[in-house]
Design an enzyme around this catalytic site. Structure first.
Site, short mmCIF file in Angstrom:
data_model
loop_
_atom_site.label_atom_id
_atom_site.label_comp_id
_atom_site.label_asym_id
_atom_site.label_seq_id
_atom_site.Cartn_x
_atom_site.Cartn_y
_atom_site.Cartn_z
N GLY A 129 0.84 -1.19 0.00
CA GLY A 129 0.00 0.00 0.00
C GLY A 129 0.87 1.24 0.00
N GLN A 137 3.13 9.81 1.46
CA GLN A 137 4.39 9.07 1.50
C GLN A 137 5.32 9.42 0.35
OE1 GLN A 137 2.34 5.09 2.35
NE2 GLN A 137 4.35 4.90 3.29
N CYS A 185 6.16 -0.22 7.33
CA CYS A 185 5.82 0.96 6.54
C CYS A 185 7.01 1.37 5.69
CB CYS A 185 5.42 2.10 7.48
SG CYS A 185 4.92 3.61 6.63
N LEU A 186 6.73 1.68 4.43
CA LEU A 186 7.80 2.10 3.53
C LEU A 186 8.44 3.42 3.99
CD1 LEU A 186 6.07 1.25 0.13
CD2 LEU A 186 7.85 -0.07 1.32
N HIS A 218 -4.25 1.13 7.48
CA HIS A 218 -2.90 1.70 7.55
C HIS A 218 -2.78 2.89 6.60
CE1 HIS A 218 1.60 1.21 7.96
NE2 HIS A 218 1.52 1.92 6.85
N GLU A 219 -3.26 2.73 5.36
CA GLU A 219 -3.14 3.81 4.37
C GLU A 219 -4.05 4.98 4.69
OE1 GLU A 219 -0.56 3.70 2.63
OE2 GLU A 219 -0.20 1.57 3.01
N HIS A 258 -2.47 7.14 7.18
CA HIS A 258 -1.48 8.06 6.58
C HIS A 258 -2.15 9.37 6.15
CE1 HIS A 258 2.46 6.26 6.44
NE2 HIS A 258 1.98 5.13 5.97
#
Length: 162
Positions: A46, A51, A91-92, A133-134, A137
Site C-alpha cells: 500500500g 508518503q 511501513c515504507l 494503515h493507508e 497516513h
C-alpha cells in the site's frame, strides 16, 4: 509513469492531514499510476500520497491476491468497522521497524475512482489492515503511534529471526 521518492519519518508531510481531492483529471491519473509503480518497486502492499510528499487523499493498495488486485482509491473514508485483529505492520516510510497493531478485522471503505465515480470496498483480514494503515497516513497517523510493540526487523534478522 515514474517511480517517486518515498519520504521517511520524520518528514512533516507524514504528520499533516491530507487535502481532499476535488479535481479528477489526467494529473490525478498520473499520480495514481506513479504511486502504484512506486509501491511495486519498493515491494509494498500500500502507499498513500503523503508518503511521496503529496498532501492529497489518495491511496493505492495491492496485497498480492488475485481477487482484489490493485485498488486505487481517492478520498477514502472508512464507514464501517467490526471485529478485531492484532498483527504485524511495517511501513515504507519507516524502514527497518515493524510493530504489532490492533485493527478492525472487517471494514467498508467508501471512495472514488480516478474519474470521480463513487465506489465501496468491503475488506477483511490483511486487506482491511492495509486499508486502515493507508487511511491513517491520510490523517497524519503512523503505525508506530498505534503499535502495542515496535521492533527493529534488521536486528531480528541479524539475530536469526527470533
Amino acid at each position: 509513469m515514474a517511480i517517486r521518492i518515498i519520504v521517511k519519518d520524520p518528514d512533516p508531510v507524514l504528520r499533516e492531514p491530507a487535502k481532499e481531492v476535488t479535481k479528477f483529471n489526467s494529473n490525478l491519473q498520473k499520480l495514481l499510476k506513479d504511486m502504484a509503480e512506486t509501491m511495486y518497486d519498493a515491494d509494498g502492499v500500500g502507499l498513500a500520497a503523503p508518503q511521496i510528499g503529496i498532501s492529497k487523499r489518495v491511496i493505492v493498495v495491492d496485497i498480492g491476491e488475485e481477487e482484489s488486485g490493485l485498488i486505487e482509491m481517492v478520498n477514502p473514508v472508512i464507514v464501517e468497522q467490526e471485529g478485531e485483529q492484532l498483527g504485524p505492520e511495517g511501513c515504507l516510510s519507516i524502514p527497518n521497524l515493524n510493530g504489532d497493531v490492533r485493527r478492525a478485522d472487517r471494514i467498508v471503505v467508501n471512495g472514488q475512482s480516478a474519474d470521480g465515480t463513487p465506489f465501496s470496498v468491503e475488506a477483511t483480514g490483511f486487506l482491511a489492515r492495509a486499508f486502515q494503515h493507508e487511511v491513517d497516513h491520510l490523517n497524519g497517523i503512523l503505525f508506530t503511534d498505534l503499535a502495542e510493540s515496535v521492533y527493529d526487523i534488521s536486528e531480528r534478522q541479524r539475530k536469526g529471526g527470533e
